[in-house]
Design a protein around this motif. Structure first.
Motif, PDB file in Angstrom:
ATOM      1  N   GLY A 140      29.993  43.565  39.054  1.00 38.02           N
ATOM      2  CA  GLY A 140      30.261  44.350  40.255  1.00 38.02           C
ATOM      3  C   GLY A 140      31.743  44.522  40.561  1.00 38.02           C
ATOM      4  N   THR A 141      32.572  43.606  40.075  1.00 37.84           N
ATOM      5  CA  THR A 141      34.017  43.715  40.311  1.00 37.84           C
ATOM      6  C   THR A 141      34.680  44.698  39.352  1.00 37.84           C
ATOM      7  N   LEU A 142      33.927  45.148  38.332  1.00 38.38           N
ATOM      8  CA  LEU A 142      34.510  45.988  37.288  1.00 38.38           C
ATOM      9  C   LEU A 142      34.298  47.472  37.586  1.00 38.38           C
ATOM     10  N   ALA A 143      35.198  48.293  37.085  1.00 37.34           N
ATOM     11  CA  ALA A 143      35.130  49.738  37.301  1.00 37.34           C
ATOM     12  C   ALA A 143      34.065  50.370  36.398  1.00 37.34           C
ATOM     13  N   PRO A 144      33.511  51.520  36.814  1.00 40.85           N
ATOM     14  CA  PRO A 144      32.641  52.275  35.904  1.00 40.85           C
ATOM     15  C   PRO A 144      33.377  52.538  34.584  1.00 40.85           C
ATOM     16  N   GLY A 145      32.602  52.523  33.499  1.00 40.73           N
ATOM     17  CA  GLY A 145      33.215  52.647  32.176  1.00 40.73           C
ATOM     18  C   GLY A 145      33.469  51.300  31.534  1.00 40.73           C
ATOM     19  N   SER A 146      33.213  50.208  32.296  1.00 40.05           N
ATOM     20  CA  SER A 146      33.354  48.857  31.747  1.00 40.05           C
ATOM     21  C   SER A 146      32.131  48.507  30.884  1.00 40.05           C
ATOM     22  N   TYR A 147      32.295  47.470  30.071  1.00 37.18           N
ATOM     23  CA  TYR A 147      31.205  47.021  29.195  1.00 37.18           C
ATOM     24  C   TYR A 147      30.922  45.538  29.418  1.00 37.18           C
ATOM     25  N   LEU A 148      29.662  45.163  29.232  1.00 33.31           N
ATOM     26  CA  LEU A 148      29.251  43.762  29.184  1.00 33.31           C
ATOM     27  C   LEU A 148      28.855  43.428  27.755  1.00 33.31           C
ATOM     28  N   ILE A 149      29.527  42.420  27.181  1.00 37.25           N
ATOM     29  CA  ILE A 149      29.179  41.892  25.859  1.00 37.25           C
ATOM     30  C   ILE A 149      28.584  40.514  26.101  1.00 37.25           C
ATOM     31  N   LEU A 150      27.338  40.297  25.653  1.00 37.16           N
ATOM     32  CA  LEU A 150      26.649  39.050  26.012  1.00 37.16           C
ATOM     33  C   LEU A 150      25.789  38.570  24.846  1.00 37.16           C
ATOM     34  N   SER A 151      25.841  37.265  24.580  1.00 37.24           N
ATOM     35  CA  SER A 151      24.914  36.653  23.624  1.00 37.24           C
ATOM     36  C   SER A 151      24.359  35.378  24.236  1.00 37.24           C
ATOM     37  N   HIS A 152      23.135  34.996  23.819  1.00 34.12           N
ATOM     38  CA  HIS A 152      22.417  33.924  24.513  1.00 34.12           C
ATOM     39  C   HIS A 152      21.399  33.296  23.572  1.00 34.12           C
ATOM     40  N   CYS A 153      21.296  31.977  23.577  1.00 32.87           N
ATOM     41  CA  CYS A 153      20.279  31.266  22.781  1.00 32.87           C
ATOM     42  C   CYS A 153      18.879  31.598  23.281  1.00 32.87           C
ATOM     43  N   THR A 154      17.937  31.615  22.357  1.00 34.23           N
ATOM     44  CA  THR A 154      16.553  31.897  22.723  1.00 34.23           C
ATOM     45  C   THR A 154      15.587  31.042  21.891  1.00 34.23           C
ATOM     46  N   PRO A 155      14.465  30.660  22.482  1.00 31.95           N
ATOM     47  CA  PRO A 155      13.437  29.967  21.698  1.00 31.95           C
ATOM     48  C   PRO A 155      12.433  30.928  21.074  1.00 31.95           C
ATOM     49  N   ASP A 156      12.604  32.238  21.278  1.00 36.17           N
ATOM     50  CA  ASP A 156      11.581  33.210  20.889  1.00 36.17           C
ATOM     51  C   ASP A 156      11.238  33.168  19.406  1.00 36.17           C
ATOM     52  N   PHE A 157      12.240  32.980  18.546  1.00 31.79           N
ATOM     53  CA  PHE A 157      12.006  33.110  17.105  1.00 31.79           C
ATOM     54  C   PHE A 157      11.501  31.814  16.465  1.00 31.79           C
ATOM     55  N   ASP A 158      11.814  30.665  17.107  1.00 28.41           N
ATOM     56  CA  ASP A 158      11.434  29.369  16.544  1.00 28.41           C
ATOM     57  C   ASP A 158      11.299  28.373  17.694  1.00 28.41           C
ATOM     58  N   PRO A 159      10.184  28.432  18.442  1.00 30.78           N
ATOM     59  CA  PRO A 159      10.087  27.668  19.697  1.00 30.78           C
ATOM     60  C   PRO A 159      10.111  26.154  19.521  1.00 30.78           C
ATOM     61  N   GLU A 160       9.574  25.656  18.424  1.00 33.77           N
ATOM     62  CA  GLU A 160       9.295  24.224  18.305  1.00 33.77           C
ATOM     63  C   GLU A 160      10.503  23.315  18.550  1.00 33.77           C
ATOM     64  N   PRO A 161      11.674  23.578  17.953  1.00 33.06           N
ATOM     65  CA  PRO A 161      12.746  22.583  18.093  1.00 33.06           C
ATOM     66  C   PRO A 161      13.481  22.591  19.416  1.00 33.06           C
ATOM     67  N   TRP A 162      13.279  23.622  20.250  1.00 29.86           N
ATOM     68  CA  TRP A 162      14.212  23.815  21.347  1.00 29.86           C
ATOM     69  C   TRP A 162      14.160  22.762  22.433  1.00 29.86           C
ATOM     70  N   GLU A 163      12.978  22.225  22.752  1.00 26.12           N
ATOM     71  CA  GLU A 163      12.946  21.172  23.774  1.00 26.12           C
ATOM     72  C   GLU A 163      13.732  19.953  23.317  1.00 26.12           C
ATOM     73  N   LYS A 164      13.648  19.634  22.017  1.00 20.84           N
ATOM     74  CA  LYS A 164      14.403  18.489  21.499  1.00 20.84           C
ATOM     75  C   LYS A 164      15.910  18.776  21.508  1.00 20.84           C
ATOM     76  N   ILE A 165      16.275  20.005  21.154  1.00 19.84           N
ATOM     77  CA  ILE A 165      17.705  20.370  21.173  1.00 19.84           C
ATOM     78  C   ILE A 165      18.260  20.265  22.591  1.00 19.84           C
ATOM     79  N   LEU A 166      17.516  20.813  23.540  1.00 18.45           N
ATOM     80  CA  LEU A 166      17.984  20.778  24.931  1.00 18.45           C
ATOM     81  C   LEU A 166      18.100  19.344  25.425  1.00 18.45           C
ATOM     82  N   GLU A 167      17.215  18.475  24.965  1.00 16.06           N
ATOM     83  CA  GLU A 167      17.270  17.085  25.390  1.00 16.06           C
ATOM     84  C   GLU A 167      18.542  16.406  24.887  1.00 16.06           C
ATOM     85  N   VAL A 168      18.997  16.758  23.679  1.00 22.84           N
ATOM     86  CA  VAL A 168      20.249  16.199  23.170  1.00 22.84           C
ATOM     87  C   VAL A 168      21.394  16.585  24.095  1.00 22.84           C
TER      88      VAL A 168
END
Length: 271
Positions: free
Chosen positions: A182-210
């Motif tokens: 909201g602080t940015l002018a029109p014509g600005s871009y958001l570049i975003l990447s984020h971890c997901t469990p979608d492709f391989d759900p099994e290990p993620w609870e253990k990873i998050l626990e670490v």
């Protein structure tokens, strides 16, 4: 020209830190034994953690290069910078346009220590570093250094790469992103990447626990949940995808698959 913010708090080497663990995955040298031990635990659960980190880094390179080459944006705000690893974002942007201006933001005192040595702008452009926490976005958007470096009446590319999985819902991350965009002018871009469990759900609870056992708050999100960060914005093709499929310009790392990377990545325009 480079500009640095205030001195950071002392470095706590008794607990792992997400930025230093990420440096370990990238084969860097700027981490401590406590970070190595936590990262090694993650690797026993998720052996492709290094492929994941390096593929995400490649996405940052391509997305920044695309912005610099295909848009008029010459200003970049990179929050969650991490420990500098060449090429850094400003080196990519200024390779195309030396006059580009970049503000880096992170909350790890180790990042500040290396920012002082490594974040050197081209003579025509400018870089700055702000020691701040994305969970307190006002500390970023109201920073004098930000306004002295970037003209927020003109478009900015906001990078939130591999950051928001360290911002659980209790911190209202969607409101944080909405505020920043909201602080940015029109014509600005958001570049975003984020971890997901979608492709391989099994290990993620253990990873998050670490991470959580080391005092690092984390939350992975589904595609639908990551999409919500882009509400109101217009995706650049190919939309929100695995970083492997975001405008690839070479062969993927050996062993890189959607499951072994387990990230979503996208670039979107604020009209």
């Amino acid at each position: 020209m480079a500009d640095l913010g205030p001195t950071a708090d002392p470095i706590d080497t008794t607990k792992p830190h997400g930025a230093r663990m990420y440096d370990y995955y990238l084969d860097g040298k700027d981490h401590y034994e406590v970070d190595q031990e936590a990262a090694a635990q993650v690797e026993t659960i998720f052996p492709t953690a290094r492929i994941c980190a390096k593929t995400n880094r490649q996405f940052m390179h391509r997305a920044t290069r695309w912005i610099a080459a295909h848009t008029d944006v010459r200003q970049f705000l990179d929050i969650g910078t991490g420990i500098p690893t060449q090429p850094n974002l400003h080196q990519i942007a200024q390779q195309n346009h030396p006059e580009s201006r970049i503000v880096y933001v992170d909350n790890d005192p180790v990042v500040l220590r290396h920012a002082q040595a490594l974040m050197r702008s081209s003579p025509e452009g400018r870089t700055a570093y702000i020691q701040a926490d994305v969970r307190e976005p006002d500390s970023i958007t109201s920073a004098d250094l930000l306004h002295r470096t970037l003209d927020l009446s003109r478009p900015v590319a906001l990078s939130l790469n591999a950051l928001l999985h360290f911002v659980p819902d209790t911190y209202r991350p969607y409101d944080i992103v909405e505020h920043l965009v909201g602080t940015l002018a029109p014509g600005s871009y958001l570049i975003l990447s984020h971890c997901t469990p979608d492709f391989d759900p099994e290990p993620w609870e253990k990873i998050l626990e670490v991470y959580r056992s080391g005092g690092i708050e984390t939350q992975v999100r589904t595609r639908k949940e990551v999409l919500r960060f882009f509400e109101g914005l217009a995706f650049v093709d190919p939309g929100l995808v695995s970083p492997l499929h975001w405008r690839p310009d070479g062969d993927p790392l050996p062993g890189a698959t959607d499951a072994s990377v387990s990230f979503y990545a996208g670039v979107a325009l604020k009209r």
